[in-house]
Scaffold this active site. Structure first.
Site, PDB file in Angstrom:
ATOM      1  N   GLU A  57      -7.341   8.067  -8.670  1.00 15.90           N
ATOM      2  CA  GLU A  57      -8.496   8.305  -9.320  1.00 15.90           C
ATOM      3  C   GLU A  57      -9.726   7.295  -8.914  1.00 15.90           C
ATOM      4  OE1 GLU A  57      -5.346   9.790 -11.861  1.00 15.90           O
ATOM      5  OE2 GLU A  57      -5.714   8.094 -10.818  1.00 15.90           O
ATOM      6  N   PRO A 257       5.145   4.356  -0.673  1.00 15.62           N
ATOM      7  CA  PRO A 257       5.261   4.615  -2.295  1.00 15.62           C
ATOM      8  C   PRO A 257       3.887   4.256  -3.045  1.00 15.62           C
ATOM      9  CG  PRO A 257       6.299   2.365  -1.572  1.00 15.62           C
ATOM     10  CD  PRO A 257       5.905   3.186  -0.282  1.00 15.62           C
ATOM     11  N   ARG A 258       3.768   5.159  -3.885  1.00 13.57           N
ATOM     12  CA  ARG A 258       2.591   5.113  -4.694  1.00 13.57           C
ATOM     13  C   ARG A 258       2.119   3.862  -5.331  1.00 13.57           C
ATOM     14  NH1 ARG A 258      -2.184   7.944  -5.190  1.00 13.57           N
ATOM     15  NH2 ARG A 258      -3.037   8.083  -7.311  1.00 13.57           N
ATOM     16  N   GLY A 297      -4.393  -0.282   0.509  1.00 17.36           N
ATOM     17  CA  GLY A 297      -5.796  -0.593   1.396  1.00 17.36           C
ATOM     18  C   GLY A 297      -5.448  -0.082   2.775  1.00 17.36           C
TER      19      GLY A 297
END
Length: 419
Positions: A57, A257-258, A297
């Site tokens: 988001e 991974p998230r 990033g």
């Protein structure tokens, strides 16, 4: 609303215990706990409070954030997130006019404490963060509230209809831009006044990643990226990759991974699958079949390195993550069955033959082993055409202008000052 307040108050001891346990385990600090309880260091007076739940988001809102700051040199943003990793992501932008905090729990005394402490001028909510106490108290404080990139599934709409809070919550919203027409219709059916509605805009369709700075020196057509995976998905993906690699030994996997904090857990899953792993955060050279990309990033590097991208969140009940970013980098998209967060985009891709739906490890293994470099390129080209109609025409600039127009009186605040 009284029933909701009662239930959330009952849940508070368990919520607090969970947060304290995270502190005791070293997953968060005491400063994080203080922020979740509405405390923490003061933000500059009169900042616009922008809330984004997590990394996805927040990333989707970044073009809007940058545009708002460019349009108003006197503007300061107080960005809250639900996760520490998203807070770290916002901090990594190193924008002096952004202050980051963890979001306050949705209890009245905590939200009131947060508002009194930080004194924001307005609130912008990203996507689907409908917190009744937060919205009600912010509106009662006389602050305008906007939703951007708002989305709501049919199931969520039914739940809101059942609990009967729709009209009261919708009345707090001053300006509203949905992610898609279906979400706009569902919010309107819950009582959102029509005069509050701004044009539909999928924020994630306007995200532009930074150019890759250090892509892997692997053959792109033989490299697979598993992007933003969640608990339970890595096991399936690793099993599929192991099977595919038995047929195509040259295959390599970048596993991102998230939540990077799961790095140790995910690395152990790789080893249990019988695969060698190199870990990015440890500075290990990518000489193993699996490269664990457990940093923030750097997604542009991984998208640019892989000819195939397996979208995380589509094999777990998470609704799926963005297909816009990998397709923009020319990767062929594979996904599981749960695509509710980006239903329009995935449907357009699947219809155009620009993505492949795989239901299980066996189907994923077959696709990984047989998807040629030529087919990857064809899918990437088809994806660009399929997603073009879903990209916002006016971009974040138009939305920023409309928000500033609606927020005008509230933003006539004195220059930001620390306290």
């Amino acid at each position: 609303m009284l029933a909701y307040r009662f239930l959330i108050a009952l849940a508070f001891p368990a919520l607090l215990a969970g947060l304290v346990w995270r502190v005791l385990r070293g997953q968060e600090g005491t400063a994080d706990l203080a922020q979740r309880l509405g405390g923490g260091l003061y933000a500059p007076h009169g900042a616009v409070w922008l809330h984004a739940a997590s990394n996805g988001e927040l990333t989707s809102a970044r073009p809007l954030i940058e545009t708002l700051l460019a349009r108003r040199p006197d503007l300061h943003l107080l960005i809250t997130t639900n996760t520490v990793s998203a807070q770290d992501l916002a901090a990594s932008w190193r924008e002096r006019r952004i202050t980051t905090r963890l979001a306050p729990l949705d209890l009245r005394w905590i939200v009131r404490r947060f508002l009194e402490r930080h004194e924001p001028a307005a609130l912008i909510m990203v996507e689907n963060e409908l917190w009744p106490n937060r919205l009600r108290l912010t509106a009662e404080a006389g602050l305008p509230i906007a939703f951007v990139g708002a989305r709501m599934s049919e199931g969520s709409a039914r739940n809101w209809q059942k609990i009967g809070l729709g009209p009261e919550v919708m009345a707090t919203i001053s300006a509203f831009s949905a992610q898609d027409a279906g979400s706009e219709a569902r919010f309107a059916a819950l009582g959102l006044p029509r005069d509050r509605i701004l044009p539909v805009m999928n924020l994630k369709g306007s995200v532009t990643l930074a150019p890759p700075s250090a892509p892997l020196d692997w053959p792109r057509g033989q490299t697979v990226l598993a992007a933003s995976t969640h608990e339970g998905e890595e096991t399936l993906i690793l099993e599929a990759f192991r099977r595919a690699r038995e047929r195509v030994p040259e295959l390599r996997l970048i596993l991102a991974p998230r939540h990077p904090r799961r790095s140790g857990e995910v690395a152990e899953l790789v080893r249990k699958a019988g695969l060698g792993v190199a870990i990015r955060s440890k500075g290990e050279a990518p000489t193993q079949p699996v490269y664990l990309a457990d940093t923030l990033g750097e997604m542009s590097n991984w998208y640019a390195s892989a000819g195939i991208c397996v979208i995380g969140g589509t094999f777990a009940p998470k609704g799926g993550h963005t297909p816009f970013e990998p397709t923009a980098q020319g990767a062929a998209v594979l996904h599981g069955p749960d695509i509710s967060n980006f239903a329009d985009a995935f449907t357009a891709l699947d219809t155009a033959g620009a993505a492949v739906l795989v239901q299980d490890a066996a189907a994923l293994a077959e696709t990984l082993a047989t998807l040629s470099t030529e087919e990857q390129a064809r899918m990437a080209q088809a994806a660009a055409r399929a997603l073009a109609p879903l990209s916002p025409e006016g971009g974040p600039g138009e939305l920023a202008d409309r928000l500033l127009e609606r927020f005008g009186p509230a933003l006539a605040f004195p220059p930001a000052k620390g306290r």
